[in-house]
Design an enzyme around this catalytic site. Sequence first.
Site, mmCIF file in Angstrom:
data_model
loop_
_atom_site.group_PDB
_atom_site.id
_atom_site.type_symbol
_atom_site.label_atom_id
_atom_site.label_comp_id
_atom_site.label_asym_id
_atom_site.label_seq_id
_atom_site.Cartn_x
_atom_site.Cartn_y
_atom_site.Cartn_z
ATOM 1 N N ARG A 53 107.464 53.694 49.353
ATOM 2 C CA ARG A 53 106.095 54.571 49.197
ATOM 3 C C ARG A 53 105.268 54.040 47.741
ATOM 4 O O ARG A 53 105.801 52.838 47.736
ATOM 5 C CB ARG A 53 106.441 56.433 48.504
ATOM 6 C CG ARG A 53 108.043 56.149 47.665
ATOM 7 C CD ARG A 53 107.812 55.930 46.683
ATOM 8 N NE ARG A 53 106.789 55.987 45.739
ATOM 9 C CZ ARG A 53 105.822 55.496 44.951
ATOM 10 N NH1 ARG A 53 106.395 53.743 44.616
ATOM 11 N NH2 ARG A 53 104.408 55.761 44.156
ATOM 12 N N GLY A 54 103.837 54.322 48.513
ATOM 13 C CA GLY A 54 103.042 53.640 47.374
ATOM 14 C C GLY A 54 102.130 52.879 48.204
ATOM 15 O O GLY A 54 103.056 52.764 49.166
ATOM 16 N N ARG A 90 102.758 58.397 57.916
ATOM 17 C CA ARG A 90 101.651 58.730 56.196
ATOM 18 C C ARG A 90 100.276 58.913 56.137
ATOM 19 O O ARG A 90 99.918 57.993 56.575
ATOM 20 C CB ARG A 90 101.808 58.036 54.703
ATOM 21 C CG ARG A 90 104.013 58.018 54.471
ATOM 22 C CD ARG A 90 104.457 58.891 53.671
ATOM 23 N NE ARG A 90 103.991 59.263 52.843
ATOM 24 C CZ ARG A 90 103.801 59.307 51.473
ATOM 25 N NH1 ARG A 90 104.514 58.147 51.248
ATOM 26 N NH2 ARG A 90 103.286 59.677 50.392
ATOM 27 N N ASP A 243 95.111 55.172 46.538
ATOM 28 C CA ASP A 243 95.687 55.310 48.407
ATOM 29 C C ASP A 243 94.443 55.351 49.128
ATOM 30 O O ASP A 243 94.851 54.502 50.001
ATOM 31 C CB ASP A 243 96.479 57.147 48.875
ATOM 32 C CG ASP A 243 97.665 57.154 47.899
ATOM 33 O OD1 ASP A 243 97.629 57.947 46.110
ATOM 34 O OD2 ASP A 243 98.847 56.407 48.225
ATOM 35 N N ASN A 253 93.974 59.977 45.188
ATOM 36 C CA ASN A 253 95.411 59.746 44.727
ATOM 37 C C ASN A 253 96.416 60.712 44.790
ATOM 38 O O ASN A 253 96.334 61.571 44.651
ATOM 39 C CB ASN A 253 94.762 58.992 43.441
ATOM 40 C CG ASN A 253 96.382 58.319 43.263
ATOM 41 O OD1 ASN A 253 96.779 57.679 43.237
ATOM 42 N ND2 ASN A 253 96.828 58.998 41.775
ATOM 43 N N LYS A 254 97.869 60.794 43.886
ATOM 44 C CA LYS A 254 98.552 60.891 44.296
ATOM 45 C C LYS A 254 97.669 62.585 42.807
ATOM 46 O O LYS A 254 97.422 62.967 41.887
ATOM 47 C CB LYS A 254 99.648 61.084 42.992
ATOM 48 C CG LYS A 254 101.341 62.172 43.152
ATOM 49 C CD LYS A 254 101.793 62.218 44.223
ATOM 50 C CE LYS A 254 102.131 61.062 45.703
ATOM 51 N NZ LYS A 254 101.871 62.032 46.780
HETATM 52 O O1 MRU Z 1 103.336 59.612 48.205
HETATM 53 P P1 MRU Z 1 103.527 58.423 47.570
HETATM 54 O O2 MRU Z 1 104.571 57.857 46.258
HETATM 55 O O3 MRU Z 1 103.250 57.144 47.957
HETATM 56 O O4 MRU Z 1 102.126 58.061 46.439
HETATM 57 C C1 MRU Z 1 101.802 56.731 46.147
HETATM 58 C C2 MRU Z 1 100.339 56.870 44.946
HETATM 59 O O5 MRU Z 1 99.671 58.124 44.999
HETATM 60 C C3 MRU Z 1 100.586 56.479 43.616
HETATM 61 O O6 MRU Z 1 99.895 57.348 42.783
HETATM 62 C C4 MRU Z 1 99.803 55.788 43.368
HETATM 63 O O7 MRU Z 1 98.766 55.002 42.766
HETATM 64 C C5 MRU Z 1 99.111 54.641 44.792
HETATM 65 S S1 MRU Z 1 99.871 53.838 45.467
HETATM 66 C C6 MRU Z 1 99.075 52.616 44.120
#
Ligand code: MRU
Length: 376
Positions: A53-54, A90, A243, A253-254
């Site tokens: 992920r990421g 995703r 993201d 972002n998350k």
């Molecule tokens: O759902 P994920 O774990 O794939 O999301 C990742 C994120 O949102 C992280 O916060 C990150 O900042 C982005 S990826 C470098």
Amino acid sequence: MKINGKHHRTIWVEADGWSVGIIDQTRLPHRFETLRLTSLDETARAISTMQVRGAPLIGATAAYGVCLALRADASDEGLEHAYAVLLATRPTAINLKWALDEMVASVRNRPREERVAAAYARAAEIADEDVAINQAIGLHGAKLIEAAAAKKPGKPVNVLTHCNAGWLATVDWGTALAPIYTAYEQGIPLHVWVDETRPRNQGASLTAWELVNHGIPHTVIADNTGGHLMQHGMVDMVIVGTDRVTATGDVCNKIGTYLKALAAKDNDVPFYVGLPSPTIDFTVADGVAEIPIEQRGAEEQSTMTGLTADGRIETVTIVPKGSAVANYGFDVTPARLVTALVTERGLLPATREGLAQAFPERAAEGARLARPIAAE
Ligand code: MRU
């Protein structure tokens, strides 16, 4: 980065020369286990179940997924099928589409017998480019930490981060954490506040694990703690990953990032975003209206997974039967709340002009793709 003194990337081609190795991130921080991907379907499952992920790592994994798919079927139909299957894994992280487009461009005009080799070569470049980009983000971002350290001699710079945007989220180094690793290696005293990041706990499980392995002082906090710390002068800066960033500098972002940005604004704490250029989506302008927000399974919210006292990894339910549960994966922080974007080409204002000047080639292409067909 190193684990027990051994250098690791998050993705690699195995010794057989074709299958793809990954770290199974669903087992961290309690077990360090690797997996071997051998097919398109295994790769798609690894991305959608978040074994990888990421945003940047999702892109690199998808690139290798195309290689595995072409080994089985190097026809145009095989390529189109792989693109569609991987793109659906995703929806929010734009690096996925970016990497798939790069892969298609690298093989489309070649005869079938050349496609597999060309695909592996481009996937390796995408992985290497990610490492180089993140190292550059680290050098630019470390200057911000150095400047903050100069204002409080002898005391550590307190950086708050959300989710995991460290080396596990990329091929190596990370985006938000690259400045932290670089500053640490430069001898700048620092301490990291790590948001646990419900529901998947990427902060508590992954960022904390990275920092422990690197020996960087840090403290894991509940997601709701950041505002209180900022009110009491205990946060010098926020650095998060992303993201997807729009052409105008809105940052997706998350989930929970937006609330940290609001608290940072209210407390005059600078809010920085580590941004590799493949994460910019020049085809969208309004992040809130245009970026698709992934909604994941309710079980991620209604359960918690952890280590029992006798060493078993177990999942328990924390929500009463019958309660509705929502699980939005991401939110959008408007550009006005972002102090600066930390890119491989330096610090940029979160504005259309700032992004277009730094990445003119990508901005022009994005504007062309974003233009409505009627205007062509
Ligand atoms: O759902 P994920 O774990 O794939 O999301 C990742 C994120 O949102 C992280 O916060 C990150 O900042 C982005 S990826 C470098």
